[in-house]
Write a protein that holds these residues in place. Structure first.
Motif, mmCIF file in Angstrom:
data_model
loop_
_atom_site.group_PDB
_atom_site.id
_atom_site.type_symbol
_atom_site.label_atom_id
_atom_site.label_comp_id
_atom_site.label_asym_id
_atom_site.label_seq_id
_atom_site.Cartn_x
_atom_site.Cartn_y
_atom_site.Cartn_z
ATOM 1 N N ARG A 291 1.965 -2.449 9.966
ATOM 2 C CA ARG A 291 1.939 -1.569 11.133
ATOM 3 C C ARG A 291 2.997 -0.476 11.068
ATOM 4 O O ARG A 291 2.770 0.644 11.515
ATOM 5 C CB ARG A 291 2.104 -2.411 12.408
ATOM 6 N N GLY A 292 4.150 -0.823 10.531
ATOM 7 C CA GLY A 292 5.197 0.182 10.388
ATOM 8 C C GLY A 292 4.772 1.313 9.463
ATOM 9 O O GLY A 292 5.053 2.491 9.729
ATOM 10 N N LEU A 293 4.074 0.962 8.381
ATOM 11 C CA LEU A 293 3.581 1.967 7.447
ATOM 12 C C LEU A 293 2.552 2.860 8.126
ATOM 13 O O LEU A 293 2.595 4.095 7.998
ATOM 14 C CB LEU A 293 2.963 1.290 6.226
ATOM 15 N N TRP A 294 1.627 2.259 8.866
ATOM 16 C CA TRP A 294 0.601 3.039 9.550
ATOM 17 C C TRP A 294 1.218 3.973 10.591
ATOM 18 O O TRP A 294 0.883 5.148 10.649
ATOM 19 C CB TRP A 294 -0.411 2.110 10.227
ATOM 20 N N MET B 122 0.849 -1.202 0.000
ATOM 21 C CA MET B 122 0.000 0.000 0.000
ATOM 22 C C MET B 122 0.885 1.252 0.000
ATOM 23 O O MET B 122 1.827 1.346 0.791
ATOM 24 C CB MET B 122 -0.903 0.006 1.236
ATOM 25 N N PRO B 123 0.619 2.221 -0.880
ATOM 26 C CA PRO B 123 1.427 3.449 -0.938
ATOM 27 C C PRO B 123 1.313 4.273 0.347
ATOM 28 O O PRO B 123 0.302 4.215 1.058
ATOM 29 C CB PRO B 123 0.836 4.210 -2.127
ATOM 30 N N PHE B 124 2.340 5.060 0.599
ATOM 31 C CA PHE B 124 2.383 5.867 1.817
ATOM 32 C C PHE B 124 1.374 7.018 1.766
ATOM 33 O O PHE B 124 0.719 7.330 2.770
ATOM 34 C CB PHE B 124 3.801 6.423 2.002
ATOM 35 N N ALA B 125 1.247 7.669 0.603
ATOM 36 C CA ALA B 125 0.440 8.887 0.486
ATOM 37 C C ALA B 125 -1.017 8.717 0.939
ATOM 38 O O ALA B 125 -1.530 9.549 1.691
ATOM 39 C CB ALA B 125 0.497 9.417 -0.946
ATOM 40 N N PRO B 126 -1.730 7.668 0.509
ATOM 41 C CA PRO B 126 -3.125 7.533 0.954
ATOM 42 C C PRO B 126 -3.243 7.336 2.471
ATOM 43 O O PRO B 126 -4.202 7.824 3.086
ATOM 44 C CB PRO B 126 -3.620 6.291 0.204
ATOM 45 N N VAL B 127 -2.284 6.627 3.058
ATOM 46 C CA VAL B 127 -2.319 6.406 4.508
ATOM 47 C C VAL B 127 -2.062 7.719 5.235
ATOM 48 O O VAL B 127 -2.731 8.048 6.221
ATOM 49 C CB VAL B 127 -1.279 5.342 4.918
ATOM 50 N N PHE B 128 -1.099 8.480 4.721
ATOM 51 C CA PHE B 128 -0.809 9.788 5.307
ATOM 52 C C PHE B 128 -2.042 10.694 5.223
ATOM 53 O O PHE B 128 -2.384 11.383 6.191
ATOM 54 C CB PHE B 128 0.364 10.433 4.574
ATOM 55 N N ARG B 129 -2.707 10.687 4.075
ATOM 56 C CA ARG B 129 -3.897 11.517 3.885
ATOM 57 C C ARG B 129 -4.992 11.109 4.869
ATOM 58 O O ARG B 129 -5.700 11.961 5.430
ATOM 59 C CB ARG B 129 -4.398 11.394 2.448
ATOM 60 N N SER B 130 -5.134 9.829 5.083
ATOM 61 C CA SER B 130 -6.136 9.345 6.025
ATOM 62 C C SER B 130 -5.851 9.834 7.440
ATOM 63 O O SER B 130 -6.759 10.268 8.159
ATOM 64 C CB SER B 130 -6.159 7.811 6.003
ATOM 65 N N LEU C 271 -5.572 -0.733 11.829
ATOM 66 C CA LEU C 271 -4.632 -1.790 11.463
ATOM 67 C C LEU C 271 -5.261 -2.811 10.522
ATOM 68 O O LEU C 271 -4.545 -3.515 9.804
ATOM 69 C CB LEU C 271 -4.104 -2.476 12.727
ATOM 70 N N THR C 272 -6.573 -2.885 10.522
ATOM 71 C CA THR C 272 -7.246 -3.730 9.533
ATOM 72 C C THR C 272 -7.141 -3.087 8.155
ATOM 73 O O THR C 272 -6.910 -3.763 7.145
ATOM 74 C CB THR C 272 -8.729 -3.933 9.898
ATOM 75 N N ALA C 273 -7.321 -1.768 8.114
ATOM 76 C CA ALA C 273 -7.222 -1.043 6.846
ATOM 77 C C ALA C 273 -5.782 -0.995 6.343
ATOM 78 O O ALA C 273 -5.541 -1.014 5.134
ATOM 79 C CB ALA C 273 -7.767 0.377 7.019
ATOM 80 N N VAL C 274 -4.845 -0.891 7.288
ATOM 81 C CA VAL C 274 -3.413 -0.826 6.920
ATOM 82 C C VAL C 274 -2.691 -1.914 7.721
ATOM 83 O O VAL C 274 -2.173 -1.649 8.809
ATOM 84 C CB VAL C 274 -2.814 0.558 7.235
#
Length: 241
Positions: free
Chosen positions: A92-95, A1-9, A86-89
């Motif tokens: 864990r390190g990325l989240w 999963m890319p970093f940008a969408p997680v950051f935006r969330s 954590l279910t969505a991402v």
């Protein structure tokens, strides 16, 4: 999963939680107001004008710590939010990286505006008593002060992840900043210069009077912050379901 969408969330989470936005407003208001008030005190008239103008940072950092703590501890209320995150991402390190990056980005922007406003308010209060920091000193004080506040917010975020409690985090950090550092710290001599808050605040002085210089002081605070974040990441990886 890319970093940008997680950051935006994670950024959207911050935007939609009123208590966190209120903490950022408090950071600005308290830092600016106390910098202005400190500059009016007679005993500060002959002091370091840069440090006096930015002295509200010492109290404003409590709001930065509260923000970092709240941004993480909100995930652990009844455990539902963190499980959903954590279910969505699943990585864990990325989240955790996106969460801390969002905290850092928001605090850095607010802290830059805050430090600049505090500098102008403080120097205006000093009036003729202000020798006037050089442009380089002012830029370093504003920029360094913003980085310092960001590091303290991240320090709190790491500790909140480790303890999984905002109350526990604030119970540790706030007394440490307001009591231990100011009261007990003086009795520790040069050792006190390496406390996370006192080390980082060297950047606010035109001429640091302790063991550490402006940037070495920030580096010490960064080491404390990195240790807290690594401890939080370890707890997240090992013990969260």
């Amino acid at each position: 999963m890319p970093f940008a969408p997680v950051f935006r969330s994670e950024w959207l989470k911050i935007r939609t939680v009123r208590s966190q936005l209120a903490t950022l407003f408090t950071l600005f208001a308290v830092t600016t107001a106390f910098s202005a008030l400190a500059s009016l005190e007679p005993e500060h008239q002959g002091a370091d004008p840069l440090f006096t103008a930015l002295s509200g940072t010492a109290l404003g950092q409590v709001a930065a710590v509260a923000f970092g703590s709240l941004a993480v501890s909100a995930e652990y209320r009844e455990g539902a939010a963190v499980r959903l995150s954590l279910t969505a991402v699943p990585r864990r390190g990325l989240w955790f990286g996106a969460k801390t990056a969002a905290i850092a980005a928001v605090v850095l922007v607010v802290a830059l505006v805050t430090s600049l406003a505090a500098l102008f308010a403080g120097l205006a209060g000093l009036g003729d008593a202000a020798d006037g920091p050089t442009t380089a000193e002012s830029v370093r004080g504003v920029g360094g002060g913003a980085v310092y506040l960001t590091l303290m917010a991240l320090f709190a975020a790491g500790l909140a992840t480790l303890l999984r409690s905002g109350v526990a985090t604030l119970s540790v950090l706030v007394p440490f900043i307001l009591i231990v550092s100011f009261v007990v710290g003086d009795a520790l001599g040069a050792v006190a210069d390496f406390m996370p808050d006192r080390a980082g605040q060297a950047v606010l002085r035109a001429e640091p009077d302790g063991t550490l210089g402006p940037w070495t002081g920030l580096a010490v605070t960064a080491c404390w912050t990195a240790a807290a974040l690594l401890a939080g990441a370890w707890r997240l990886r090992r013990q969260d379901d």
